[in-house]
Design an enzyme around this catalytic site. Structure first.
Site, PDB file in Angstrom:
ATOM      1  N   HIS A  32      32.612 -40.444 -21.423  1.00 35.62           N
ATOM      2  CA  HIS A  32      32.514 -39.532 -22.207  1.00 35.62           C
ATOM      3  C   HIS A  32      32.595 -39.288 -23.364  1.00 35.62           C
ATOM      4  O   HIS A  32      31.044 -38.873 -23.747  1.00 35.62           O
ATOM      5  CB  HIS A  32      32.444 -38.194 -20.975  1.00 35.62           C
ATOM      6  CG  HIS A  32      31.831 -37.968 -20.057  1.00 35.62           C
ATOM      7  ND1 HIS A  32      31.686 -37.748 -18.791  1.00 35.62           N
ATOM      8  CD2 HIS A  32      30.310 -37.648 -19.669  1.00 35.62           C
ATOM      9  CE1 HIS A  32      31.398 -37.551 -17.444  1.00 35.62           C
ATOM     10  NE2 HIS A  32      30.379 -38.044 -18.711  1.00 35.62           N
ATOM     11  N   ARG A  86      22.420 -33.452 -19.950  1.00 34.24           N
ATOM     12  CA  ARG A  86      23.943 -33.015 -19.414  1.00 34.24           C
ATOM     13  C   ARG A  86      23.972 -31.379 -20.283  1.00 34.24           C
ATOM     14  O   ARG A  86      24.720 -31.362 -21.395  1.00 34.24           O
ATOM     15  CB  ARG A  86      24.698 -34.222 -20.117  1.00 34.24           C
ATOM     16  CG  ARG A  86      24.673 -35.528 -19.467  1.00 34.24           C
ATOM     17  CD  ARG A  86      25.520 -35.991 -19.546  1.00 34.24           C
ATOM     18  NE  ARG A  86      26.101 -37.204 -19.095  1.00 34.24           N
ATOM     19  CZ  ARG A  86      25.509 -38.624 -19.304  1.00 34.24           C
ATOM     20  NH1 ARG A  86      24.547 -38.841 -20.348  1.00 34.24           N
ATOM     21  NH2 ARG A  86      25.574 -39.315 -18.755  1.00 34.24           N
ATOM     22  N   ARG A 139      19.936 -30.948 -16.031  1.00 41.49           N
ATOM     23  CA  ARG A 139      20.727 -30.991 -14.591  1.00 41.49           C
ATOM     24  C   ARG A 139      21.837 -29.653 -14.772  1.00 41.49           C
ATOM     25  O   ARG A 139      21.728 -29.624 -15.945  1.00 41.49           O
ATOM     26  CB  ARG A 139      21.534 -32.953 -14.994  1.00 41.49           C
ATOM     27  CG  ARG A 139      22.561 -32.503 -14.162  1.00 41.49           C
ATOM     28  CD  ARG A 139      23.673 -33.650 -13.910  1.00 41.49           C
ATOM     29  NE  ARG A 139      24.398 -33.981 -15.145  1.00 41.49           N
ATOM     30  CZ  ARG A 139      24.674 -34.841 -15.475  1.00 41.49           C
ATOM     31  NH1 ARG A 139      24.874 -35.979 -14.497  1.00 41.49           N
ATOM     32  NH2 ARG A 139      25.993 -34.760 -16.246  1.00 41.49           N
ATOM     33  N   GLU A 146      25.185 -40.620  -6.698  1.00 36.96           N
ATOM     34  CA  GLU A 146      26.615 -40.970  -7.809  1.00 36.96           C
ATOM     35  C   GLU A 146      28.058 -41.149  -6.506  1.00 36.96           C
ATOM     36  O   GLU A 146      28.725 -41.469  -7.323  1.00 36.96           O
ATOM     37  CB  GLU A 146      26.862 -40.882  -9.048  1.00 36.96           C
ATOM     38  CG  GLU A 146      26.299 -38.517  -8.826  1.00 36.96           C
ATOM     39  CD  GLU A 146      26.208 -38.059 -10.039  1.00 36.96           C
ATOM     40  OE1 GLU A 146      26.817 -38.233 -11.105  1.00 36.96           O
ATOM     41  OE2 GLU A 146      26.391 -36.507 -10.495  1.00 36.96           O
ATOM     42  N   ASN A 186      26.947 -44.386 -13.504  1.00 31.47           N
ATOM     43  CA  ASN A 186      28.391 -44.554 -13.569  1.00 31.47           C
ATOM     44  C   ASN A 186      29.748 -43.669 -12.479  1.00 31.47           C
ATOM     45  O   ASN A 186      30.548 -44.903 -12.601  1.00 31.47           O
ATOM     46  CB  ASN A 186      28.384 -43.404 -15.367  1.00 31.47           C
ATOM     47  CG  ASN A 186      27.204 -43.193 -16.369  1.00 31.47           C
ATOM     48  OD1 ASN A 186      27.041 -44.445 -16.600  1.00 31.47           O
ATOM     49  ND2 ASN A 186      27.379 -42.530 -16.563  1.00 31.47           N
ATOM     50  N   ASP A 187      28.818 -42.857 -12.663  1.00 32.43           N
ATOM     51  CA  ASP A 187      29.945 -42.529 -11.610  1.00 32.43           C
ATOM     52  C   ASP A 187      30.288 -43.263 -10.538  1.00 32.43           C
ATOM     53  O   ASP A 187      30.835 -43.287  -9.364  1.00 32.43           O
ATOM     54  CB  ASP A 187      29.348 -40.846 -11.024  1.00 32.43           C
ATOM     55  CG  ASP A 187      29.993 -39.871 -11.896  1.00 32.43           C
ATOM     56  OD1 ASP A 187      31.220 -40.260 -12.333  1.00 32.43           O
ATOM     57  OD2 ASP A 187      28.952 -39.157 -13.040  1.00 32.43           O
ATOM     58  N   ARG A 217      36.832 -44.114 -14.618  1.00 38.52           N
ATOM     59  CA  ARG A 217      35.644 -44.348 -16.076  1.00 38.52           C
ATOM     60  C   ARG A 217      36.305 -44.048 -17.296  1.00 38.52           C
ATOM     61  O   ARG A 217      36.109 -44.895 -18.463  1.00 38.52           O
ATOM     62  CB  ARG A 217      34.353 -44.194 -15.087  1.00 38.52           C
ATOM     63  CG  ARG A 217      33.927 -42.436 -15.616  1.00 38.52           C
ATOM     64  CD  ARG A 217      32.506 -42.158 -15.005  1.00 38.52           C
ATOM     65  NE  ARG A 217      32.158 -42.252 -15.806  1.00 38.52           N
ATOM     66  CZ  ARG A 217      30.871 -40.881 -16.246  1.00 38.52           C
ATOM     67  NH1 ARG A 217      30.588 -40.369 -14.841  1.00 38.52           N
ATOM     68  NH2 ARG A 217      30.019 -41.020 -17.272  1.00 38.52           N
ATOM     69  N   CYS A 256      20.291 -43.009 -14.291  1.00 44.07           N
ATOM     70  CA  CYS A 256      19.717 -42.369 -15.175  1.00 44.07           C
ATOM     71  C   CYS A 256      20.984 -43.058 -16.147  1.00 44.07           C
ATOM     72  O   CYS A 256      22.098 -41.957 -17.077  1.00 44.07           O
ATOM     73  CB  CYS A 256      20.239 -40.821 -15.693  1.00 44.07           C
ATOM     74  SG  CYS A 256      21.535 -39.990 -14.247  1.00 44.07           S
TER      75      CYS A 256
HETATM   76  C1  PEP Z   1      26.285 -40.838 -14.291  1.00 40.73           C
HETATM   77  O1  PEP Z   1      27.067 -40.527 -13.384  1.00 40.73           O
HETATM   78  O2  PEP Z   1      25.830 -41.977 -13.787  1.00 40.73           O
HETATM   79  C2  PEP Z   1      25.668 -40.183 -15.159  1.00 40.73           C
HETATM   80  C3  PEP Z   1      24.395 -39.874 -15.312  1.00 40.73           C
HETATM   81  O3  PEP Z   1      26.335 -38.770 -15.210  1.00 40.73           O
HETATM   82  P1  PEP Z   1      26.900 -38.173 -15.788  1.00 40.73           P
HETATM   83  O4  PEP Z   1      27.523 -39.313 -16.889  1.00 40.73           O
HETATM   84  O5  PEP Z   1      27.855 -36.781 -16.958  1.00 40.73           O
HETATM   85  O6  PEP Z   1      28.888 -37.902 -14.633  1.00 40.73           O
HETATM   86 MG    MG Z   2      27.726 -38.933 -12.683  1.00 44.31          MG
END
Ligand code: PEP
Ligand code: MG
Length: 581
Positions: A194, A301, A338, A441, A464-465, A475, A512
């Site tokens: 993040h 977020r 979200r 995710e 991402n997740d 990550r 996203c």
């Molecule tokens: C993701 O997991 O791709 C996502 C958009 O949420 P975050 O990066 O906030 O976990």
């Molecule tokens: Mg996520």
């Protein structure tokens, strides 16, 4: 001496500037003996640093908000007392004079001695004062190194600076939103940690996972950050500096050219209309979203609103004000809000109730996101009411993170109904048809997609997740960053499957995660049938340029070849064909 460091590129572009070191609370200092003639000079250096910290503490006290908790003032007073205490000051000076230790060594030696005394104290309260002494010593050491506390000192920095740190928490990174820096370099972190995401949202070059950068780079060193390749060049030779200055101006020119695309409609060469939306962290980011030409907010977020709230969660009114402000700034365009996604690398300062996630062995697999919200129903209802109330001022959608189980979806929908009932009872307006969607995710969610398609109005793939959980790669951990692979066949299959099945069921679906904002992925995603992307505003025009140059129909076959490939060479060869059509 010039040298080069390598890390992970997380935000594109080239930055050239002076290193601004944010020292971790490092008690790891130089040890050397002072020449007798320099002893009084060393004592004077200590006195000057002590005076500097005095001024820092006085300024902190003067800046305390009127409604700040009284402990804050008391805490600063305790630190001021320690700073003047003979046990710390006189003993340190004695060590400099009698043993000829440099001041940093003398100070840490004295801290060691004091710590040993404190460890023997029975009274728990007094024993804990040891932490205060450590903090004061850290402040003095930072003052000696010419760097000071992040929160207190960023105000003194200027825009030719490149921040260099061991690590920066996402919450601290948020503070840079109001500061201007040329770039960021951290020792730790992964591409989609993040911290990296927030750096990217600032639109300035950054490299993370640059191991030992904060130890090897010194305050004020001239450095170049190549955010495209994750390279950091320290003290560059004139010819290298010239080359990078040239590349920097070329990039600026490219960026200016991209601005021309801002108002053109986003459609492919074959006429397929594509929605490009923005990811935001704070309501005011909606301005950048509009500026970039985004057609909505695809991901707000909200957890960033909850950070830096040391002793309480934001009340309903405060949250409502923030959501409403984003909705109003978007002026009728949809805003996908979200619900809070805390845990893993986004811890909160305070969590109501016994969450225990900070002590969890695997926070990324623990009480995170919707799991935490469902364990705190009153807090969740407060957030849901605040979001619903904002829906009376524009087009709002509610997005739920990290769902995997049918009962989690059902429980969430029940709580949304409950929040609506509470608003009805209070006679407060909201949009009764507000759409509810789920983040896809967790691999289990993608594989069990019918559970989601039946219950929800839309889906958003959080790559991402999805990558983190499919490949079992933390990550935020640079030790395994080389295994974090968006192009792994398993990941591509889950994304393609989700897009295909959602389309077949007539359920809108977007992406996203960071893949959506990477122009190198745009064609692949278009070829899989994606028509809605959400990314940071700073990435939008580059992705738009790719969309304008693509022809979806001709992408279908090479993308099908990518999905039919498993061996890395085959995948690479098929990807090359995707890039060429
Ligand atoms: C993701 O997991 O791709 C996502 C958009 O949420 P975050 O990066 O906030 O976990
Ligand atoms: Mg996520």
């Amino acid at each position: 001496m010039s040298f080069t460091l390598h890390g992970i590129p997380v935000s594109r572009g080239i930055a050239i500037g002076r290193a601004y070191l944010i020292a971790p609370a490092a008690l790891d200092v130089d040890h050397y003996l002072i020449e007798p003639a320099r002893i009084e000079g060393e004592v004077a250096r200590f006195r000057a640093a002590q005076q500097g910290v005095h001024e820092e503490l006085n300024a902190l006290r003067a800046d305390l908000a009127a409604d700040a908790p009284s402990e804050m003032g008391a805490f600063i007073d305790v630190h001021t007392m320690i700073l003047n205490d003979a046990m710390l000051v006189q003993e340190t000076i004695d060590l400099i004079r009698t043993r000829r230790y440099n001041v940093e060594w003398a100070l840490t030696e004295q801290l060691e001695r004091l710590s040993r005394h404190f460890d023997d104290i029975e009274d728990e309260y007094l024993r804990e004062r040891k932490a205060d002494i450590e903090q004061v010593v850290e402040r003095v050491l930072k003052a000696l190194a010419g760097a000071s506390n992040l929160v207190d000192s960023v105000h003194g920095a200027c825009d030719e600076m490149i921040v260099v740190a061991h690590d920066i928490a996402p919450a601290d990174m948020m503070q840079f939103k109001t500061q201007t820096f040329q770039g960021f370099v951290t020792d730790l972190g992964g591409r989609t940690s993040h911290t990296a995401i927030v750096a990217r949202s600032l639109g300035i070059p950054a490299a993370v996972g640059v191991q030992h950068a904060s130890a090897l780079i010194r305050q004020d060193d001239l450095i170049i950050v190549d955010g495209d390749h994750g390279i950091v060049i320290v003290d560059p030779a004139p010819i290298v500096l010239e080359e990078y200055s040239y590349r920097q101006s070329e990039k600026e020119l490219e960026q200016r050219k991209l601005q021309r695309l801002k108002f053109s409609p986003t459609q492919t060469l074959c006429g397929t209309r594509i929605e490009l939306c923005a990811n935001i962290e704070l309501p005011e980011d909606a301005r950048a979203a509009i500026e970039s030409g985004a057609t909505g907010v695809g991901l707000f977020r909200t957890e960033f609103l909850f950070m830096n709230h040391k002793d309480r969660m934001p009340e309903e009114e405060e949250q409502f004000g923030a959501y409403r402000s984003a909705v109003e700034l978007m002026n009728g365009l949809p805003v996908t809000i979200r619900t809070i996604d805390v845990g893993a690398d986004k811890p909160l300062d305070s969590m109501g109730g016994g969450d225990g996630y900070e002590t969890a062995a695997n926070p990324a697999l623990g009480l995170r996101a919707i799991r935490w919200s469902l364990s705190e129903p009153q807090m969740f209802l407060t957030q849901l009411r605040a979001i619903l109330r904002a829906s009376a001022f524009g087009k709002v959608k509610i997005l739920i993170p990290m769902l995997a189980h049918a009962q989690e979806i059902d429980q969430t929908l029940d709580l949304i109904r409950e929040a609506k009932r509470q608003l009805d009872d209070a006679g407060i307006a909201y949009d009764p048809n507000v759409q509810i969607g789920a983040m896809i995710e967790i691999p289990a969610a993608a594989i069990a997609l019918p559970l989601f398609l039946k219950r929800l109005d839309f889906l958003s793939i959080g790559t991402n997740d999805l990558i983190q959980y499919t490949l079992a790669i933390d990550r935020a951990d640079n030790a395994v960053a080389h295994l974090y692979d968006p192009l792994h066949p398993a990941v591509l299959h889950l994304i393609a499957f989700t897009l295909r099945e959602a389309k077949r069921a007539g359920v809108p679906v977007s992406v996203c995660g960071e893949m959506a904002g990477d122009p190198a992925m745009t064609r692949l995603l278009l070829g899989m049938g994606l028509t809605e992307f959400s990314m940071h505003p700073s990435q939008l025009l580059e992705v738009k340029q790719e969309v304008l140059r693509s022809h979806v129909k001709t992408l279908e076959k090479p993308v099908a070849d990518v999905l039919a490939s498993f061996e890395p060479e085959e995948v690479q060869a098929a990807l090359k064909r995707v890039a060429l059509v």
